[in-house]
Enzyme design. Structure first.
Site, PDB file in Angstrom:
ATOM      1  N   CYS A 291       0.830  -1.209   0.000  1.00  0.00           N
ATOM      2  CA  CYS A 291       0.000   0.000   0.000  1.00  0.00           C
ATOM      3  C   CYS A 291       0.867   1.263   0.000  1.00  0.00           C
ATOM      4  O   CYS A 291       1.458   1.567  -1.029  1.00  0.00           O
ATOM      5  CB  CYS A 291      -1.009  -0.051   1.143  1.00  0.00           C
ATOM      6  SG  CYS A 291      -2.536   0.776   0.698  1.00  0.00           S
ATOM      7  N   HIS A 374      -4.058  -5.199   0.207  1.00  0.00           N
ATOM      8  CA  HIS A 374      -3.616  -5.701   1.512  1.00  0.00           C
ATOM      9  C   HIS A 374      -3.646  -7.226   1.565  1.00  0.00           C
ATOM     10  O   HIS A 374      -4.659  -7.816   1.966  1.00  0.00           O
ATOM     11  CB  HIS A 374      -4.472  -5.093   2.620  1.00  0.00           C
ATOM     12  CG  HIS A 374      -4.132  -3.662   2.903  1.00  0.00           C
ATOM     13  ND1 HIS A 374      -3.187  -3.288   3.828  1.00  0.00           N
ATOM     14  CD2 HIS A 374      -4.561  -2.520   2.330  1.00  0.00           C
ATOM     15  CE1 HIS A 374      -3.053  -1.970   3.834  1.00  0.00           C
ATOM     16  NE2 HIS A 374      -3.873  -1.486   2.925  1.00  0.00           N
ATOM     17  N   GLU A 376      -2.456  -9.098   3.709  1.00  0.00           N
ATOM     18  CA  GLU A 376      -2.644  -9.591   5.074  1.00  0.00           C
ATOM     19  C   GLU A 376      -4.123  -9.652   5.443  1.00  0.00           C
ATOM     20  O   GLU A 376      -4.481 -10.160   6.509  1.00  0.00           O
ATOM     21  CB  GLU A 376      -1.881  -8.707   6.073  1.00  0.00           C
ATOM     22  CG  GLU A 376      -2.561  -7.413   6.434  1.00  0.00           C
ATOM     23  CD  GLU A 376      -2.484  -6.342   5.329  1.00  0.00           C
ATOM     24  OE1 GLU A 376      -1.833  -6.595   4.305  1.00  0.00           O
ATOM     25  OE2 GLU A 376      -3.074  -5.269   5.525  1.00  0.00           O
TER      26      GLU A 376
END
Ligand SMILES: NC(=O)CC[C@H](N)C(=O)O
Length: 399
Positions: A291, A374, A376
């Site tokens: 990001c 993202h 994660e």
């Protein structure tokens, strides 16, 4: 007929433990946008008034992770999911030690949460965290307004301030664009991280390396879930402040360097761009950016960033490369201009399939890659978790 022996002692019924109060505040609150739009609602969370950029997140889950993600620092978050707080708040699903969002705008707050993990109500937690909230707002109308006109500064007041006064305050509040917000949320001191999430969700994980990969992570507002996924993929992480120098990074003899997510305008994170440029001079050092870290990589390569109309903030954004699509978790208001990236060095590997913006890049001749979304998750789908394995593989190849 049930008879109770005379000598039996029926305990007097114990008073049920008092349920945490779930009575909601009924005081009026108001949301004012810089274009003069006024939406009225009811106070929730902390009483007071806050100004900031009004953005929206379309995710159906993960309000606690979103509110504590440092990337939202200074923003007033509108949740399109119509009821928030259904599962209360717990002490685990936190992306940082505190909430970083300034304000919370919701349609309805669940009056009574229900979850075995619930430790307190969202309303009570928002109040403790100092997040000024407004509920009962027509969030559908607000989001349509933001989509048509773009993200805009605004203010929430639950302290009785009248809309006209609030509008003057909004107009007097400078834009956050151009400010280095990463410096405000970054750690002041280095620290190490070696915990992974309690319930590793990725059964595809390969057994870790004999000795973990030495990774240095630069904290521009890093999410805890990213640290957990790096550890789950075999890394031992040392986290450095956003203004770390190349010398400080190399002194830790890293096998890989991670550039984190974070708030604000990427072009304002000048020390980070300088560091990324220096790291790119290390031809065999694996570098992975997520990001804001991805955007900083692009700027270090001579690219330019620009502000999106209303950003991408949600959990179902399709990103594709030829032959594959990942459903991704996203939270960003800026993007890289594809034409500004040097094609001889940079390959754009993924595009956002909704608007064709740059979603991921890699260097053609160095072990360096950046992901705008993202991997994660936290919250969101785990489709893109493999990018952490890709980073680990780049380090394994160089052992
Ligand atoms: N989550 C992030 O890292 C956000 C990056 C940057 N602040 C943006 O809004 O685009």
């Amino acid at each position: 007929m049930i008879t109770v022996p005379a000598n039996a002692t029926l305990d007097t019924p114990q008073e049920a433990p008092a349920e945490p109060s779930t009575a909601l505040d009924e005081a009026p609150a108001v949301l004012v946008l810089a274009d003069g739009t006024v939406l009225r609602g009811v106070a929730c969370g902390a009483r007071g008034r806050v100004c900031g950029e009004v953005v929206f997140n379309t995710g159906m889950t993960g309000y606690q992770e979103v509110l504590t993600d440092p990337s939202y620092a200074g923003q007033l978050i509108t949740f399109t999911y119509p009821e928030l707080g259904n599962t209360g708040v717990n002490g685990e699903d936190l992306e940082a030690d505190q909430a970083h969002a300034r304000g919370c705008i919701v349609r309805q707050l669940a009056p009574r949460p229900s979850s075995w993990r619930c430790e307190e109500t969202l309303d009570h937690w928002l109040s403790r965290q100092g997040v000024v909230g407004i509920r009962g707002v027509d969030t559908r109308a607000l989001v349509r307004h933001l989509r048509e006109g773009g993200s805009i500064n605004g203010a929430i007041a639950s302290d009785g301030t009248d809309p006209a006064t609030l509008l003057r305050e909004v107009l007097a509040t400078p834009s956050m664009d151009g400010l280095n917000l990463a410096a405000r949320v970054s750690t002041r001191e280095p620290y190490t991280w070696n915990r992974t999430c309690t319930a590793p969700f990725d059964s595809r994980l390969q057994p870790g390396p004999v000795s973990p990969y030495r990774v240095v992570a630069i904290d521009f507002g890093i999410k805890r879930a990213i640290l957990e996924r790096l550890v789950a993929h075999g890394c031992a992480v040392t986290v450095l402040p956003a203004d770390a120098s190349l010398e400080q990074v190399l002194a830790l003899e890293p096998e890989g360097v991670f550039l984190s997510n974070g708030p604000g305008d990427p072009a304002a994170v000048r020390e980070g761009i300088t560091l990324a440029r220096d790291l790119l001079e290390q031809p065999q050092l694996p570098v992975f950016g997520i990001c804001l870290g991805h955007q900083i990589l692009g700027l270090a390569l001579g690219g330019r960033s620009f502000k999106l109309g209303y950003g991408h903030r949600g959990l179902n954004h399709p990103c594709g490369s030829p032959g594959s699509v990942e459903i991704t978790s996203q939270n960003h208001g800026f993007a890289l201009n594809p034409d500004s990236l040097p094609a001889e060095r940079v390959r754009i590997t993924h595009r956002n399939l909704n608007d064709h913006t740059v979603a991921a890049l890699e260097l053609r001749h160095q072990p360096v890659f950046g992901i705008q979304y993202h991997p994660e998750a936290s919250p969101g789908p785990h489709d893109a978790d493999h990018h952490f394995a890709r980073f680990a593989a780049l380090m394994a190849e160089r052992r």
